[in-house]
Design an enzyme around this catalytic site. Structure first.
Site, PDB file in Angstrom:
ATOM      1  N   TYR A  70       1.163  -1.096  -0.163  1.00  0.00           N
ATOM      2  CA  TYR A  70       0.038  -0.204  -0.373  1.00  0.00           C
ATOM      3  C   TYR A  70       0.797   1.516  -0.441  1.00  0.00           C
ATOM      4  O   TYR A  70       0.258   2.076  -0.813  1.00  0.00           O
ATOM      5  CB  TYR A  70      -1.267  -0.096   0.889  1.00  0.00           C
ATOM      6  CG  TYR A  70      -2.491  -0.490   0.834  1.00  0.00           C
ATOM      7  CD1 TYR A  70      -3.356  -0.398   0.155  1.00  0.00           C
ATOM      8  CD2 TYR A  70      -2.325  -2.627   1.140  1.00  0.00           C
ATOM      9  CE1 TYR A  70      -4.325  -1.115  -0.394  1.00  0.00           C
ATOM     10  CE2 TYR A  70      -3.573  -2.620   0.721  1.00  0.00           C
ATOM     11  CZ  TYR A  70      -4.090  -2.287  -0.426  1.00  0.00           C
ATOM     12  OH  TYR A  70      -5.580  -3.344  -0.791  1.00  0.00           O
ATOM     13  N   ARG A  73       1.128   1.466  -3.377  1.00  0.00           N
ATOM     14  CA  ARG A  73       0.138   2.531  -4.358  1.00  0.00           C
ATOM     15  C   ARG A  73      -0.186   3.767  -3.710  1.00  0.00           C
ATOM     16  O   ARG A  73      -0.406   4.752  -4.767  1.00  0.00           O
ATOM     17  CB  ARG A  73      -0.815   1.713  -4.098  1.00  0.00           C
ATOM     18  CG  ARG A  73      -0.592   0.130  -4.796  1.00  0.00           C
ATOM     19  CD  ARG A  73      -2.043  -1.106  -4.315  1.00  0.00           C
ATOM     20  NE  ARG A  73      -3.464   0.478  -5.418  1.00  0.00           N
ATOM     21  CZ  ARG A  73      -4.473   0.041  -4.751  1.00  0.00           C
ATOM     22  NH1 ARG A  73      -4.744  -0.896  -4.212  1.00  0.00           N
ATOM     23  NH2 ARG A  73      -5.188   0.995  -5.175  1.00  0.00           N
ATOM     24  N   HIS A 123     -15.287   2.751  -1.651  1.00  0.00           N
ATOM     25  CA  HIS A 123     -14.165   1.984  -0.816  1.00  0.00           C
ATOM     26  C   HIS A 123     -13.181   2.264  -0.484  1.00  0.00           C
ATOM     27  O   HIS A 123     -12.453   1.863  -0.468  1.00  0.00           O
ATOM     28  CB  HIS A 123     -13.592   1.215  -2.539  1.00  0.00           C
ATOM     29  CG  HIS A 123     -15.140   0.109  -3.460  1.00  0.00           C
ATOM     30  ND1 HIS A 123     -14.867  -0.311  -4.403  1.00  0.00           N
ATOM     31  CD2 HIS A 123     -16.097   0.298  -2.514  1.00  0.00           C
ATOM     32  CE1 HIS A 123     -15.230  -1.393  -4.921  1.00  0.00           C
ATOM     33  NE2 HIS A 123     -16.105  -0.597  -3.825  1.00  0.00           N
ATOM     34  N   CYS A 154      -0.594  -0.480  17.680  1.00  0.00           N
ATOM     35  CA  CYS A 154      -0.613  -0.109  19.529  1.00  0.00           C
ATOM     36  C   CYS A 154       0.194  -0.428  20.486  1.00  0.00           C
ATOM     37  O   CYS A 154       0.832  -1.384  21.012  1.00  0.00           O
ATOM     38  CB  CYS A 154      -2.001  -0.350  19.680  1.00  0.00           C
ATOM     39  SG  CYS A 154      -2.545   0.630  21.562  1.00  0.00           S
ATOM     40  N   CYS A 157      -1.961  -2.131  23.021  1.00  0.00           N
ATOM     41  CA  CYS A 157      -2.960  -3.575  23.020  1.00  0.00           C
ATOM     42  C   CYS A 157      -2.450  -3.444  21.699  1.00  0.00           C
ATOM     43  O   CYS A 157      -2.652  -5.154  21.675  1.00  0.00           O
ATOM     44  CB  CYS A 157      -4.798  -2.967  22.831  1.00  0.00           C
ATOM     45  SG  CYS A 157      -4.617  -1.690  21.138  1.00  0.00           S
ATOM     46  N   THR A 195     -15.823   1.462 -15.369  1.00  0.00           N
ATOM     47  CA  THR A 195     -15.723  -0.310 -14.087  1.00  0.00           C
ATOM     48  C   THR A 195     -16.194  -1.249 -14.368  1.00  0.00           C
ATOM     49  O   THR A 195     -17.130  -0.585 -15.923  1.00  0.00           O
ATOM     50  CB  THR A 195     -16.858   0.480 -13.102  1.00  0.00           C
ATOM     51  OG1 THR A 195     -16.524  -1.311 -12.122  1.00  0.00           O
ATOM     52  CG2 THR A 195     -18.205   0.702 -13.592  1.00  0.00           C
ATOM     53  N   PRO A 221     -14.207   1.123 -22.836  1.00  0.00           N
ATOM     54  CA  PRO A 221     -12.899   0.912 -23.986  1.00  0.00           C
ATOM     55  C   PRO A 221     -13.330  -0.811 -24.305  1.00  0.00           C
ATOM     56  O   PRO A 221     -13.411  -0.855 -25.571  1.00  0.00           O
ATOM     57  CB  PRO A 221     -11.647   1.010 -23.952  1.00  0.00           C
ATOM     58  CG  PRO A 221     -11.863   1.616 -22.505  1.00  0.00           C
ATOM     59  CD  PRO A 221     -12.707   2.156 -21.878  1.00  0.00           C
TER      60      PRO A 221
HETATM   61  P1  OAD Z   1     -11.553  -2.722 -12.872  1.00  0.00           P
HETATM   62  O1  OAD Z   1     -10.138  -3.036 -12.537  1.00  0.00           O
HETATM   63  O2  OAD Z   1     -12.746  -4.061 -12.170  1.00  0.00           O
HETATM   64  O3  OAD Z   1     -12.677  -2.966 -14.152  1.00  0.00           O
HETATM   65  C1  OAD Z   1     -11.592  -1.514 -14.187  1.00  0.00           C
HETATM   66  C2  OAD Z   1     -12.279  -1.164 -16.089  1.00  0.00           C
HETATM   67  O4  OAD Z   1     -11.513   0.362 -16.704  1.00  0.00           O
HETATM   68  C3  OAD Z   1     -12.749  -1.881 -16.778  1.00  0.00           C
HETATM   69  O5  OAD Z   1     -13.689  -1.993 -17.715  1.00  0.00           O
HETATM   70  C4  OAD Z   1     -11.427  -1.169 -18.204  1.00  0.00           C
HETATM   71  O6  OAD Z   1     -12.609  -1.425 -19.573  1.00  0.00           O
HETATM   72  C5  OAD Z   1     -11.643   0.015 -17.989  1.00  0.00           C
HETATM   73  N1  OAD Z   1     -11.351   0.746 -18.482  1.00  0.00           N
HETATM   74  C6  OAD Z   1      -9.621   0.614 -18.525  1.00  0.00           C
HETATM   75  N2  OAD Z   1      -8.909   1.785 -19.288  1.00  0.00           N
HETATM   76  C7  OAD Z   1      -9.745   3.141 -18.945  1.00  0.00           C
HETATM   77  C8  OAD Z   1      -9.567   4.476 -19.703  1.00  0.00           C
HETATM   78  N3  OAD Z   1      -8.710   4.643 -20.040  1.00  0.00           N
HETATM   79  N4  OAD Z   1     -11.119   4.980 -19.364  1.00  0.00           N
HETATM   80  C9  OAD Z   1     -12.571   4.232 -19.069  1.00  0.00           C
HETATM   81  N5  OAD Z   1     -12.344   3.079 -18.539  1.00  0.00           N
HETATM   82  C10 OAD Z   1     -11.042   2.047 -19.078  1.00  0.00           C
HETATM   83  O7  OAD Z   1     -12.017  -1.792 -11.837  1.00  0.00           O
HETATM   84  P2  OAD Z   1     -13.455  -1.019 -11.276  1.00  0.00           P
HETATM   85  O8  OAD Z   1     -14.505  -1.714 -11.540  1.00  0.00           O
HETATM   86  O9  OAD Z   1     -12.820   0.059 -10.249  1.00  0.00           O
HETATM   87  O10 OAD Z   1     -12.143  -2.625  -4.966  1.00  0.00           O
HETATM   88  O11 OAD Z   1     -13.081  -2.663  -9.401  1.00  0.00           O
HETATM   89  C11 OAD Z   1     -14.149  -2.817  -8.973  1.00  0.00           C
HETATM   90  C12 OAD Z   1     -13.365  -2.886  -7.668  1.00  0.00           C
HETATM   91  O12 OAD Z   1     -12.541  -3.836  -7.703  1.00  0.00           O
HETATM   92  C13 OAD Z   1     -12.033  -1.897  -7.092  1.00  0.00           C
HETATM   93  O13 OAD Z   1     -12.806  -0.538  -6.716  1.00  0.00           O
HETATM   94  C14 OAD Z   1     -11.488  -2.730  -6.104  1.00  0.00           C
HETATM   95  C15 OAD Z   1     -11.162  -3.483  -6.811  1.00  0.00           C
HETATM   96  O14 OAD Z   1     -11.069  -4.948  -5.950  1.00  0.00           O
HETATM   97  C16 OAD Z   1     -11.908  -2.064  -3.411  1.00  0.00           C
HETATM   98  O15 OAD Z   1     -10.892  -1.758  -3.808  1.00  0.00           O
HETATM   99  C17 OAD Z   1     -12.285  -2.423  -2.467  1.00  0.00           C
END
Ligand code: OAD
Length: 249
Positions: A70, A73, A123, A154, A157, A195, A221
């Site tokens: 992390y 990141r 999230h 801590c 604890c 997403t 895309p």
């Molecule tokens: P994902 O990695 O599952 O999906 C990313 C999406 O972004 C895919 O559908 C890609 O096609 C799309 N993508 C890639 N490049 C892009 C661009 N330049 N413009 C637009 N779209 C693009 O990510 P999330 O859907 O955010 O959880 O994943 C959901 C959750 O899963 C995240 O919040 C995270 C992960 O585990 C936590 O952190 C709790």
């Protein structure tokens, strides 16, 4: 099939909507240099094990490993800048105060830095800390350390500090999800950006909006798991599509 009519219709719907909910995922920040999770070659979960790095069990098993992952990141998020897609959303909100709600699955702060201060974070926040367990002494985290390679503990604890993100198996922050549901239920247009629609309950917000009568537009895309909820698909990237879509409105 030409995408132009779809683009024009999306703009018309956005122009007419009193209330717009934007649901974003990792693709929103991809062009800012923050990797997504599920893209085949570049996604974090194609190279790392989410059970090890994004679960309470994984953290308890090897806190230092997860903390270091992390920390890297976090550095990436601090270095990243909002892209043209974030800026287009922020500029739209500035031109049309009160019409746009941004609900994000992203743990970065790029929507906020672009100017969408009220972004709902489903999230969590990767730059914030929280205690792993409720501290019996009721202390709050001390976030003032110099780049530790191990999570602070801590002294009384033994409780550990962890990043304030939602891990697999954990519930979403209640107030944030409530706010997201309200925005999805009351919008006339839901714009879903970047997403995969693979993670619930966030993925269900598009269906909720549609069920309540909203017009659903997806910008991505690639195909996503919630494409069937969309009235329109706009194939393309966040930084490519959003300025063209929103700047003229
Ligand atoms: P994902 O990695 O599952 O999906 C990313 C999406 O972004 C895919 O559908 C890609 O096609 C799309 N993508 C890639 N490049 C892009 C661009 N330049 N413009 C637009 N779209 C693009 O990510 P999330 O859907 O955010 O959880 O994943 C959901 C959750 O899963 C995240 O919040 C995270 C992960 O585990 C936590 O952190 C709790």
């Amino acid at each position: 099939m030409s995408v132009q009519p779809a683009f024009g219709e999306a703009q018309q719907r956005l122009r007419e909507a009193r209330s717009i909910c934007v649901l974003t995922g990792a693709g929103m920040s991809a062009e800012s240099g923050i990797p997504t999770f599920r893209d085949t070659l570049t996604g974090l979960w194609s190279r790392f094990d989410p059970a090890q790095l994004a679960s309470p069990e994984g953290f308890r098993a090897d806190p230092a490993l997860v903390w270091r992952w992390y920390a890297e990141r976090r550095d990436g998020v601090r270095r990243a800048q909002p892209n043209a897609g974030h800026r287009a959303l922020a500029a739209f909100e500035q031109r049309h105060p009160g019409r746009l709600s941004v609900v994000s699955q992203n743990v970065d702060d790029l929507h906020q830095r672009a100017g969408n201060a009220g972004t709902v974070r489903l999230h969590g926040d990767i730059l914030a800390d929280q205690w792993l367990d409720p501290c019996p002494r009721g202390l709050s985290c001390d976030t003032d350390w110099a780049a530790p390679t191990e999570p602070p503990r801590c002294s009384e604890c033994g409780n550990l500090v962890r990043p304030a993100v939602v891990w697999f198996g954990e519930p979403l922050p209640y107030r944030a999800f409530e706010a997201a549901e309200r925005a999805a239920q009351s919008c006339q247009v839901m714009l879903v950006v970047g997403t995969s629609g693979a993670v619930w309950p966030a993925a269900g917000l598009a269906a909720l909006a549609r069920h309540r009568g909203a017009f659903v537009v997806i910008v991505n895309p690639h195909p996503s798991e919630i494409d069937h909820e969309a009235h329109l698909l706009l194939p393309g990237t966040a930084a490519g599509v959003l300025p063209a879509l929103l700047d003229p409105l």
